[in-house]
Motif scaffolding. Sequence first.
Motif, PDB file in Angstrom:
ATOM      1  N   LEU A  98      -9.447  -1.392  -4.630  1.00 42.53           N
ATOM      2  CA  LEU A  98      -8.883  -1.147  -5.960  1.00 42.53           C
ATOM      3  C   LEU A  98      -9.265   0.219  -6.515  1.00 42.53           C
ATOM      4  CD1 LEU A  98      -9.236  -4.687  -7.559  1.00 42.53           C
ATOM      5  CD2 LEU A  98      -7.165  -3.580  -6.721  1.00 42.53           C
ATOM      6  N   ARG A 100      -9.588   2.908  -4.771  1.00 41.79           N
ATOM      7  CA  ARG A 100      -8.682   3.849  -4.086  1.00 41.79           C
ATOM      8  C   ARG A 100      -7.290   3.777  -4.696  1.00 41.79           C
ATOM      9  NH1 ARG A 100     -10.521   5.824   0.923  1.00 41.79           N
ATOM     10  NH2 ARG A 100      -8.398   6.031   1.725  1.00 41.79           N
ATOM     11  N   LEU A 101      -6.827   2.571  -4.995  1.00 36.72           N
ATOM     12  CA  LEU A 101      -5.512   2.421  -5.626  1.00 36.72           C
ATOM     13  C   LEU A 101      -5.498   3.073  -6.998  1.00 36.72           C
ATOM     14  CD1 LEU A 101      -2.653   1.276  -5.611  1.00 36.72           C
ATOM     15  CD2 LEU A 101      -3.586  -0.877  -6.511  1.00 36.72           C
ATOM     16  N   TRP A 102      -6.589   2.886  -7.766  1.00 40.38           N
ATOM     17  CA  TRP A 102      -6.673   3.510  -9.088  1.00 40.38           C
ATOM     18  C   TRP A 102      -6.565   5.035  -8.974  1.00 40.38           C
ATOM     19  CZ3 TRP A 102      -9.412   7.253 -11.487  1.00 40.38           C
ATOM     20  CH2 TRP A 102      -9.330   7.314 -12.888  1.00 40.38           C
ATOM     21  N   SER A 105      -3.106   6.282  -7.834  1.00 39.49           N
ATOM     22  CA  SER A 105      -2.115   5.959  -8.862  1.00 39.49           C
ATOM     23  C   SER A 105      -2.242   6.896 -10.055  1.00 39.49           C
ATOM     24  CB  SER A 105      -2.274   4.507  -9.308  1.00 39.49           C
ATOM     25  OG  SER A 105      -2.013   3.621  -8.245  1.00 39.49           O
ATOM     26  N   PRO A 113       2.509  -1.205  -7.662  1.00 32.55           N
ATOM     27  CA  PRO A 113       2.151  -1.069  -6.241  1.00 32.55           C
ATOM     28  C   PRO A 113       3.308  -0.557  -5.403  1.00 32.55           C
ATOM     29  CG  PRO A 113       2.326  -3.391  -6.884  1.00 32.55           C
ATOM     30  CD  PRO A 113       2.357  -2.588  -8.140  1.00 32.55           C
ATOM     31  N   PHE A 116       3.320   3.202  -5.195  1.00 32.96           N
ATOM     32  CA  PHE A 116       2.407   3.701  -4.165  1.00 32.96           C
ATOM     33  C   PHE A 116       3.043   3.613  -2.779  1.00 32.96           C
ATOM     34  CE2 PHE A 116      -0.550   2.156  -0.866  1.00 32.96           C
ATOM     35  CZ  PHE A 116      -1.185   3.362  -0.578  1.00 32.96           C
ATOM     36  N   ARG A 120       3.589   6.617  -0.232  1.00 37.19           N
ATOM     37  CA  ARG A 120       2.725   6.590   0.953  1.00 37.19           C
ATOM     38  C   ARG A 120       3.532   6.559   2.249  1.00 37.19           C
ATOM     39  NH1 ARG A 120      -2.091   7.918   3.333  1.00 37.19           N
ATOM     40  NH2 ARG A 120      -3.352   6.114   3.948  1.00 37.19           N
ATOM     41  N   ILE A 267      -2.859  -5.935 -10.622  1.00 43.57           N
ATOM     42  CA  ILE A 267      -2.921  -4.486 -10.439  1.00 43.57           C
ATOM     43  C   ILE A 267      -2.698  -3.767 -11.760  1.00 43.57           C
ATOM     44  CG2 ILE A 267      -1.732  -2.546  -9.341  1.00 43.57           C
ATOM     45  CD1 ILE A 267      -1.338  -4.334  -6.884  1.00 43.57           C
ATOM     46  N   VAL A 427       0.416  -2.621   1.071  1.00 40.24           N
ATOM     47  CA  VAL A 427      -0.351  -2.205  -0.099  1.00 40.24           C
ATOM     48  C   VAL A 427      -1.833  -2.064   0.233  1.00 40.24           C
ATOM     49  CG1 VAL A 427      -0.991  -2.772  -2.469  1.00 40.24           C
ATOM     50  CG2 VAL A 427       1.322  -3.281  -1.658  1.00 40.24           C
ATOM     51  N   LEU A 431      -3.679   1.638   1.814  1.00 38.76           N
ATOM     52  CA  LEU A 431      -4.637   2.460   1.077  1.00 38.76           C
ATOM     53  C   LEU A 431      -5.669   3.093   1.997  1.00 38.76           C
ATOM     54  CD1 LEU A 431      -5.124   0.108  -1.989  1.00 38.76           C
ATOM     55  CD2 LEU A 431      -4.267   2.460  -2.098  1.00 38.76           C
ATOM     56  N   TYR A 525      -7.352   9.751  -2.957  1.00 38.31           N
ATOM     57  CA  TYR A 525      -7.961   8.427  -3.030  1.00 38.31           C
ATOM     58  C   TYR A 525      -9.374   8.450  -3.612  1.00 38.31           C
ATOM     59  CZ  TYR A 525      -3.931   7.337  -0.175  1.00 38.31           C
ATOM     60  OH  TYR A 525      -2.637   7.202   0.273  1.00 38.31           O
TER      61      TYR A 525
END
Length: 547
Positions: A98, A100-102, A105, A113, A116, A120, A267, A427, A431, A525
Amino acid sequence: MSEHITEIVIFTILFLLVSAIGFVAARWRAPKDMAHLDEWGLGGRSFGGWITWFLVGGDLYTAYTFVAVPALIFGAGAAGFFAVPYTVVIYPMFFLILVRLWSVSHRHGFVTPADFVRTRFGSPTLALLIAITGIVATMPYIALQLVGIEAVLKTMGVTGDSVIARHLPIIIAFAILAAYTYQSGLRAPALIAFVKDTLIYIVIIVAVIYLPYKLGGWGHIFDSASAKFDKSASPGDGILLNANNQIQYITLALGSALALFLYPHSITGVLASKNRNVIKRNMSALPAYSFLLGLIALLGYMAISAGVKPLAGNKAGSVDSNTVVPLLFDNKFPSWFAGVAFAAIGIGALVPAAIMSIAAANLFTRNIYKEYIKRDATDAQEARVSKIASLVVKVGAVAFIVFLDPQFSIDLQLIGGIIILQTAPSVALGLYTRWMHRGGLIAGWVIGMGLAMWMLWKIPNPATHKLHFGGSAFPLSSFGFSSPKTIYVGFVAVLVNLVVAVLVTLLLRAIKTPDGVDGTTPDDYFADEGDPRIDRSATPIETVSST
């Protein structure tokens, strides 16, 4: 209804109070301009530790959890406790994912998501599949929040015989929810979550102290539950797991854990955080809610000891097991405190329902409307479309309850958890690695989803006389094993999904099939608050070619 007047008055007052808070939230930390998805749909991406803790906790532990988990314990025993371990193992698994997603994003301005995935893997088709999966999985989940409210209203006698009379209070409640969500966006559930979670903590702490005293102690409670399950005809029922349900329990807990933070609403709460450290602290602190969930689950055994008999269901001869906890509170608590407990359940539906509708609306706006309908949409147009879409989602959720049997909505939500798992390779793994080909991920999604639907089609439910889609426990005998054991459908389907994605990737790489363009860089990331390269106006359409 007259004997429940005190409960109804307290429930109504507290419900109206939080509704007022929802409208006031539009002015709480209000920006100069709410006409932007960052502001309306993500609260300005500015929530700190406490707000995020209440918001994400209120998002994951819903009104339906409050009534359904104890109801499952009431009906089947230990198997229902799968909800406790899965909400424990989830946090270390997603701790690193999470953050890395934050980061990626916030640097690219992703709101969903699917945003992303679009950037990606350079694939609008894959992003569309992720968006549709998220919307389909979320819709019945919102409807189930209504099931929690309906169980409370039914216990208080606020129902009627006709369809309109039975559902009018829920329609009014969701109309109010729709109004303040439209006005305040994510700020409304974030502010209400403080009240909701405080009420729930108070009710549960009182319940686990007061109710055992009223029922003769924990020893008597567990003895009563054991005596009931000793008479059950189901081989999986009991206060302890046995050889018949252990594989199902393990795979259901693990599969549910993998699915939880793939849901768009989960998310959304994470992306609203102001920095990476907020997420790290929350992943460490959120297991406190799991402790609360364990206490909530024990209410099912207390209901057995108290001799609770569920109210009749909407169909002749059926029972509504979701009324078990409300009836327990109604029978054992003083009227005024039962009203507080009912309000906690009712308000507990508002926070997740609001976040879920916002998340589904953002998916539609970013990944369908802007991608395929109006590619040059402005920030203000995006915000307006998302607001309207959130209203449509809520209307759809109400329609689920009004026009369909609530049991069907429960089954749909069960399917929702299985289908959202099919987004994990794109997803969650996406990441960390760009190795898998977009064609392989699409093929894995198609095969995994197809297998899941076939397995669900093969599962009957004798209790409800359903021949298909009767649960998530797939008999291993259908795979040719001579065993009465079962396994969680979602766990099998996502493993097959991943295997297919890998094999098709190897094939496509071997025949040198062109892949999409990766619009991210390794340092994306690790971006944090204050990074000068964060572009909140960017979208996947602007940051990567539409290969």
